[in-house]
Design a protein around this motif. Sequence first.
Motif, short mmCIF file in Angstrom:
data_model
loop_
_atom_site.label_atom_id
_atom_site.label_comp_id
_atom_site.label_asym_id
_atom_site.label_seq_id
_atom_site.Cartn_x
_atom_site.Cartn_y
_atom_site.Cartn_z
N VAL A 38 0.83 -1.21 0.00
CA VAL A 38 0.00 0.00 0.00
C VAL A 38 0.86 1.26 0.00
O VAL A 38 0.53 2.25 -0.66
CB VAL A 38 -0.95 -0.02 1.23
CG1 VAL A 38 -1.76 1.26 1.31
CG2 VAL A 38 -1.86 -1.25 1.17
N ALA A 65 4.04 -6.43 3.84
CA ALA A 65 2.62 -6.77 3.65
C ALA A 65 2.37 -8.18 4.16
O ALA A 65 3.22 -9.06 4.01
CB ALA A 65 2.27 -6.66 2.16
N LYS A 70 1.69 -8.74 12.06
CA LYS A 70 1.00 -8.62 13.35
C LYS A 70 1.78 -9.41 14.40
O LYS A 70 1.25 -10.30 15.07
CB LYS A 70 -0.44 -9.14 13.25
CG LYS A 70 -1.41 -8.11 12.65
CD LYS A 70 -2.81 -8.65 12.43
CE LYS A 70 -3.49 -9.19 13.66
NZ LYS A 70 -4.90 -9.57 13.39
N ALA A 127 -11.19 -4.17 5.60
CA ALA A 127 -10.87 -3.18 6.62
C ALA A 127 -11.92 -2.07 6.64
O ALA A 127 -12.27 -1.56 7.71
CB ALA A 127 -9.48 -2.59 6.35
N ASN A 146 -4.41 -13.22 17.19
CA ASN A 146 -5.08 -12.18 17.97
C ASN A 146 -5.04 -12.44 19.47
O ASN A 146 -5.98 -12.10 20.19
CB ASN A 146 -6.55 -12.04 17.53
CG ASN A 146 -6.66 -11.53 16.10
OD1 ASN A 146 -5.91 -10.65 15.68
ND2 ASN A 146 -7.56 -12.11 15.32
#
Length: 352
Positions: A38, A65, A70, A127, A146
Amino acid sequence: MRAGEAYPVEVGCGLDVGALAAAALEVGDCALLTDSTVGPLYAGRVRRSLRAAGWRVLETVEVPAGEGSKSLAVYGEVLRRLARAGLMRDGALFALGGGVVGDLGGFVAASYMRGISLVMLPTTLLAMVDSSVGGKTGLDLPEGKNLVGAFLQPRLVAADLGFLESLPRRELSMGLAEVVKMGLLAGGRLFGALQRLAEALAGDAGALEELVLLSVSFKAGVVAEDERERGRRAILNYGHTVGHGLEAASGYGLAHGEAVAAGMVAEALLSRRVFGTDLVGLHERLLREAGLPVRVRGLEAAEVLGAMRRDKKRRGGEHRFVLLREVGRPVWGVEVGEEEALSAVEAVLEAA
Ligand code: NAD
Ligand code: ZN
């Protein structure tokens, strides 16, 4: 539009991000976080818009990317870059990218100097309709996805539909999986707008704009009622109980949107068993129009159930599901026995 009460969510084409941010928070120092796909496409344009509105962009941090960013390692690196750039407690972080940059940037903003302002500039459909709104931020650990995170509501979400022009069609489908989910949960206008799925997948700007606006206001409304997911917010997990099981059992080889698509079909089958309403054909038609598979190949139902059992969202002895009594009428916390869960999962698996 203004979603909930807390912060503005702007959706449009060619948004002036700098001016929108100047209206939502005090202009000052900031940093831009983006990824290696991006950044080269859009970071220059965003920086120019920020500078034109008086923002001082101290640093642009570009992470690789993909989900791998994360991680604790990348998170630490981003924090150090912000510190070296001299970003202070009153600074702002602009997260320009998909859900990965949003989740990472959100956790950075929640923790850097005990919290700085966050602006979400989502660039994937997923998103825009899902991860940039709701305040969940986070990182993955080698032990699971997560597992680290915090709640932080952004000060502004600005979704520029122009970014979607460069988004691969498959990534559009991933976002549409969540749009289909929200249409089935919401009923009403959003469900009606699902008629435009095929147009949206073909890149039609009007169809995308309508679906993004309606989805994001639905999500924002659900979240505003229940920010910390103690009750109704759980409906957003529709399709995700089986979906997460499929994803994990595939060793994350299966994309999230594809897993959720098949997961919704399995949960529609369970809904039919529990409530007697047959929405299975409807699910399959909508998901196909969104370019998504409705079956998954090469997995064993027992492995999928095992992965569902390990999912952190499950408690107690039975499997708990969000099921649909009818379109627009979800019920959460429905307990389903092992046998029934197994047969619904088997129904969406195909031999390799
Ligand atoms: P992503 O951020 O990895 O983006 C997908 C790919 O598209 C990446 O390679 C990215 O570089 C590229 N890309 C992004 N925008 C582009 C554009 N405009 N043009 C061309 N390429 C572009 O993935 P995603 O699907 O956006 O998000 C997935 C992540 O979101 C997962 O980590 C998931 O856990 C998280 N998520 C979070 C929430 C939440 O509530 N916080 C909700 C759903 C998903
Ligand atoms: Zn999802």
